[in-house]
Design a protein around this motif. Structure first.
Motif, PDB file in Angstrom:
ATOM      1  N   ILE A  89       0.453  -2.140 -14.524  1.00  0.00           N
ATOM      2  CA  ILE A  89      -0.190  -1.231 -13.580  1.00  0.00           C
ATOM      3  C   ILE A  89       0.070   0.232 -13.902  1.00  0.00           C
ATOM      4  CG2 ILE A  89      -0.428  -0.613 -11.139  1.00  0.00           C
ATOM      5  CD1 ILE A  89      -1.454  -3.456 -11.919  1.00  0.00           C
ATOM      6  N   SER A 106       3.412   5.319  -7.608  1.00  0.00           N
ATOM      7  CA  SER A 106       2.552   5.889  -8.644  1.00  0.00           C
ATOM      8  C   SER A 106       2.907   7.353  -8.902  1.00  0.00           C
ATOM      9  CB  SER A 106       1.076   5.736  -8.289  1.00  0.00           C
ATOM     10  OG  SER A 106       0.739   6.510  -7.170  1.00  0.00           O
ATOM     11  N   THR A 162       0.845  -1.195   0.000  1.00  0.00           N
ATOM     12  CA  THR A 162       0.000   0.000   0.000  1.00  0.00           C
ATOM     13  C   THR A 162       0.881   1.247   0.000  1.00  0.00           C
ATOM     14  OG1 THR A 162      -1.789  -1.174   1.114  1.00  0.00           O
ATOM     15  CG2 THR A 162      -1.807   1.235   1.244  1.00  0.00           C
ATOM     16  N   TYR A 215       2.660   1.332  -3.483  1.00  0.00           N
ATOM     17  CA  TYR A 215       1.799   1.666  -4.617  1.00  0.00           C
ATOM     18  C   TYR A 215       1.611   3.178  -4.732  1.00  0.00           C
ATOM     19  CZ  TYR A 215      -2.167   2.264  -7.659  1.00  0.00           C
ATOM     20  OH  TYR A 215      -2.974   2.691  -8.674  1.00  0.00           O
ATOM     21  N   TYR A 222      -3.398   7.588  -9.423  1.00  0.00           N
ATOM     22  CA  TYR A 222      -3.881   6.487  -8.600  1.00  0.00           C
ATOM     23  C   TYR A 222      -5.087   5.853  -9.277  1.00  0.00           C
ATOM     24  CZ  TYR A 222      -1.436   9.094  -4.907  1.00  0.00           C
ATOM     25  OH  TYR A 222      -0.518   9.767  -4.166  1.00  0.00           O
ATOM     26  N   SER A 233       4.307  -3.857 -12.361  1.00  0.00           N
ATOM     27  CA  SER A 233       4.064  -2.413 -12.285  1.00  0.00           C
ATOM     28  C   SER A 233       4.341  -1.728 -13.613  1.00  0.00           C
ATOM     29  CB  SER A 233       4.951  -1.776 -11.210  1.00  0.00           C
ATOM     30  OG  SER A 233       4.588  -2.223  -9.947  1.00  0.00           O
ATOM     31  N   PHE A 261      -2.957  -5.217  -8.546  1.00  0.00           N
ATOM     32  CA  PHE A 261      -1.562  -5.403  -8.166  1.00  0.00           C
ATOM     33  C   PHE A 261      -1.452  -6.068  -6.803  1.00  0.00           C
ATOM     34  CE2 PHE A 261       2.394  -3.788  -6.184  1.00  0.00           C
ATOM     35  CZ  PHE A 261       3.295  -4.336  -7.078  1.00  0.00           C
ATOM     36  N   THR A 262      -2.207  -5.562  -5.839  1.00  0.00           N
ATOM     37  CA  THR A 262      -2.167  -6.106  -4.490  1.00  0.00           C
ATOM     38  C   THR A 262      -2.649  -7.557  -4.471  1.00  0.00           C
ATOM     39  OG1 THR A 262      -2.532  -3.904  -3.594  1.00  0.00           O
ATOM     40  CG2 THR A 262      -2.979  -5.734  -2.126  1.00  0.00           C
ATOM     41  N   TYR A 303      -4.738  -0.768  -8.150  1.00  0.00           N
ATOM     42  CA  TYR A 303      -4.211  -1.062  -6.820  1.00  0.00           C
ATOM     43  C   TYR A 303      -4.678  -2.443  -6.361  1.00  0.00           C
ATOM     44  CZ  TYR A 303      -3.994  -1.154  -1.751  1.00  0.00           C
ATOM     45  OH  TYR A 303      -3.787  -1.540  -0.452  1.00  0.00           O
TER      46      TYR A 303
END
Length: 111
Positions: free
Chosen positions: A104, A43, A36, A39, A51, A100, A59-60, A56
């Motif tokens: 992402i 970002s 968290t 990210y 964001y 990422s 990815f998480t 999120y």
């Protein structure tokens, strides 16, 4: 950024293990806190991106499955926590950056 993220993960992992949680749960929870932080900082700082709650969660979720799996394997084979952290951190560093960069925080101009 990766060093701070890794230190955060390791400290939380050891705190949770010392409180009696399994490596699987400790690794997952430590990862969730660290990811968290990572990210939102990445970002803006690393990828200069907006964001996105969906990105999120994606990815998480992907990386969280990997974190939990590393912990499960370590629990099953009674691996010392330090080896779990080293193996997961190395894997997370490589896979996390690739996920990422490619998925992402992909530059929309490159599509």
């Amino acid at each position: 950024m990766g060093v701070i993220n890794t230190l955060l993960h390791w400290v939380i992992f050891y705190l949770l293990v010392s409180l009696g949680l399994s490596q699987a749960m400790s690794n997952l929870l430590a990862f969730l806190v660290a990811v968290t932080f990572s990210y939102f900082v990445n970002s803006k700082v690393t990828f200069n991106s907006q964001y996105s709650f969906i990105k999120y969660v994606l990815f998480t979720g992907l990386m969280g499955i990997i974190a939990f799996t590393f912990g499960l394997i370590a629990d099953y084979f009674s691996v010392a926590g330090i080896y779990t952290l080293i193996a997961f951190s190395a894997t997370s560093f490589v896979l996390g950056f690739i996920i990422s960069k490619v998925f992402i925080f992909k530059d929309p101009k490159s599509e």
